[in-house]
Write a protein that holds these residues in place. Structure first.
Motif, PDB file in Angstrom:
ATOM      1  N   ILE A   1       1.327  -9.940   0.331  1.00 34.18           N
ATOM      2  CA  ILE A   1       1.668  -9.177   1.585  1.00 34.18           C
ATOM      3  C   ILE A   1       0.883  -9.259   2.554  1.00 34.18           C
ATOM      4  CG2 ILE A   1       2.151  -6.503   2.085  1.00 34.18           C
ATOM      5  CD1 ILE A   1       2.968  -6.553  -1.081  1.00 34.18           C
ATOM      6  N   ALA A   2      -0.432  -9.556   2.205  1.00 38.45           N
ATOM      7  CA  ALA A   2      -1.532  -9.583   3.072  1.00 38.45           C
ATOM      8  C   ALA A   2      -1.760  -8.629   4.134  1.00 38.45           C
ATOM      9  CB  ALA A   2      -1.405 -11.031   3.840  1.00 38.45           C
ATOM     10  N   PRO A   3      -2.138  -7.436   3.896  1.00 36.42           N
ATOM     11  CA  PRO A   3      -1.954  -6.059   4.605  1.00 36.42           C
ATOM     12  C   PRO A   3      -3.128  -6.748   5.999  1.00 36.42           C
ATOM     13  CG  PRO A   3      -2.381  -5.342   2.320  1.00 36.42           C
ATOM     14  CD  PRO A   3      -2.353  -7.183   2.248  1.00 36.42           C
ATOM     15  N   ALA A   4      -2.568  -5.989   6.999  1.00 37.54           N
ATOM     16  CA  ALA A   4      -3.490  -6.486   8.346  1.00 37.54           C
ATOM     17  C   ALA A   4      -3.581  -5.074   8.859  1.00 37.54           C
ATOM     18  CB  ALA A   4      -2.682  -7.555   9.039  1.00 37.54           C
TER      19      ALA A   4
ATOM     20  N   VAL B   1      -0.005   2.748   4.980  1.00 42.73           N
ATOM     21  CA  VAL B   1       0.738   2.700   3.859  1.00 42.73           C
ATOM     22  C   VAL B   1       1.726   3.577   3.602  1.00 42.73           C
ATOM     23  CG1 VAL B   1       0.838   1.935   1.304  1.00 42.73           C
ATOM     24  CG2 VAL B   1      -0.925   0.837   2.838  1.00 42.73           C
ATOM     25  N   ILE B   2       3.068   3.547   3.575  1.00 40.45           N
ATOM     26  CA  ILE B   2       3.855   4.815   3.201  1.00 40.45           C
ATOM     27  C   ILE B   2       4.509   4.323   1.811  1.00 40.45           C
ATOM     28  CG2 ILE B   2       6.064   5.866   4.019  1.00 40.45           C
ATOM     29  CD1 ILE B   2       5.308   4.822   6.910  1.00 40.45           C
ATOM     30  N   GLY B   3       4.315   5.082   0.905  1.00 40.71           N
ATOM     31  CA  GLY B   3       5.008   5.183  -0.253  1.00 40.71           C
ATOM     32  C   GLY B   3       6.352   6.009  -0.392  1.00 40.71           C
ATOM     33  N   ILE B   4       7.207   5.496  -0.759  1.00 43.38           N
ATOM     34  CA  ILE B   4       8.584   6.314  -0.951  1.00 43.38           C
ATOM     35  C   ILE B   4       9.149   6.129  -2.606  1.00 43.38           C
ATOM     36  CG2 ILE B   4      10.883   6.534  -0.114  1.00 43.38           C
ATOM     37  CD1 ILE B   4       9.951   5.564   2.631  1.00 43.38           C
ATOM     38  N   ASP B   5       9.693   7.191  -2.805  1.00 41.02           N
ATOM     39  CA  ASP B   5      10.204   7.264  -4.322  1.00 41.02           C
ATOM     40  C   ASP B   5      11.058   8.547  -4.492  1.00 41.02           C
ATOM     41  OD1 ASP B   5       9.386   5.745  -6.843  1.00 41.02           O
ATOM     42  OD2 ASP B   5       9.997   7.776  -7.331  1.00 41.02           O
TER      43      ASP B   5
ATOM     44  N   LEU C   1      -2.552  -1.811  -1.822  1.00 38.93           N
ATOM     45  CA  LEU C   1      -2.408  -1.969  -0.550  1.00 38.93           C
ATOM     46  C   LEU C   1      -3.590  -1.542   0.561  1.00 38.93           C
ATOM     47  CD1 LEU C   1       1.418  -2.209  -0.455  1.00 38.93           C
ATOM     48  CD2 LEU C   1       0.068  -4.374  -0.337  1.00 38.93           C
ATOM     49  N   LYS C   2      -3.518  -0.184   0.447  1.00 39.45           N
ATOM     50  CA  LYS C   2      -4.489   0.427   1.198  1.00 39.45           C
ATOM     51  C   LYS C   2      -6.095  -0.022   1.052  1.00 39.45           C
ATOM     52  CE  LYS C   2      -5.439   3.746   4.340  1.00 39.45           C
ATOM     53  NZ  LYS C   2      -4.997   3.523   5.685  1.00 39.45           N
ATOM     54  N   GLN C   3      -6.287  -0.333  -0.305  1.00 36.26           N
ATOM     55  CA  GLN C   3      -7.724  -0.660  -0.442  1.00 36.26           C
ATOM     56  C   GLN C   3      -8.045  -1.995  -0.215  1.00 36.26           C
ATOM     57  OE1 GLN C   3      -7.848  -0.201  -4.692  1.00 36.26           O
ATOM     58  NE2 GLN C   3      -8.938   1.622  -4.481  1.00 36.26           N
ATOM     59  N   ALA C   4      -6.764  -3.041   0.135  1.00 36.13           N
ATOM     60  CA  ALA C   4      -7.062  -4.419   0.900  1.00 36.13           C
ATOM     61  C   ALA C   4      -7.241  -4.400   2.269  1.00 36.13           C
ATOM     62  CB  ALA C   4      -5.647  -5.180   0.310  1.00 36.13           C
TER      63      ALA C   4
END
Length: 231
Positions: free
Chosen positions: A56-59, A87-91, A78-81
């Protein structure tokens, strides 16, 4: 810090998939509390989710949607990277979002958690740079998979990336047998597409380009693969 938005959305015209109940993690709501332990122990989660974050390589300018974020493990990674990525989490499952909120608070980071369905994402057109999903699509029946992929296409910007980590066509008979507990827990009709290796086909049919399987591994519950594509 958690940014949470819980928005109600009316079903899109002609979307029968939106009305269908989702399949909870492990197939039964009562088992949800065991989900993190099972994934961590049985599937060597740290190894392949670490690889997934690399893919994913978050930028800094990214808006990354974790579709079916569950208890928030991947969203937090992802946020820590990349702390400046959004970062949006949907569930759809409140029983999953509750521990996700706790984990985000404990990590001391900011993740936007939203309750929503994969086939009716609470996001605007072209609002994301990347959409990722981990062990979610095998829960969906095929018409819902197709609708969810169309939604992922809609919310991605041109050139945006889709990365799916999910069960794939088995390496061999042993991996086929290992997948049986997943089918028993989550349902044979919705897990069949993954078993037959159809996920890349469905991604391509949703309009994505450059569809490719970039990673495969054996696990205690079957063959796991990453499918990547570009909008």
């Amino acid at each position: 810090m958690i940014q949470e938005q819980d928005r109600s959305h009316q079903p899109r015209p002609g979307s029968s998939a939106s009305a269908k109940a989702f399949v909870p993690a492990l197939g039964i709501h009562a088992l949800t509390r065991f989900y993190d332990g099972l994934i961590r122990g049985a599937l060597a989660e740290d190894a392949w989710k670490g690889r997934l974050v690399e893919r994913i390589a978050p930028a800094p300018d990214d808006v990354i949607v974790d579709l079916g974020c569950g208890t928030g493990t991947l969203a937090i990674m992802l946020k820590q990277a990349c702390s400046s990525a959004r970062v949006i989490g949907i569930d759809p499952d409140e029983a999953m979002l509750a521990p996700a909120r706790d984990k985000v608070r404990a990590a001391g980071i900011e993740v936007d958690l939203r309750r929503g369905q994969a086939d009716r994402l609470p996001l605007g057109d072209g609002s994301a740079t990347k959409v990722v999903s981990s062990l979610v699509f095998h829960h969906m029946q095929q018409d819902t998979k197709r609708a969810a992929l169309r939604e992922a296409y809609r919310v991605l910007r041109p050139g945006g990336r889709l990365i799916l980590a999910d069960w794939a066509k088995p390496h061999d008979l042993l991996m086929r047998l290992a997948y049986l507990p997943v089918q028993i827990a989550d349902g044979f009709p919705n897990t069949r597409d993954n078993l037959q290796g159809l996920l890349p086909v469905l991604v391509r049919e949703a309009g994505f380009e450059g569809v490719v399987e970039t990673y495969r591994r054996r696990t205690a519950l079957g063959s796991l693969a990453f499918v990547e594509a570009t909008r």
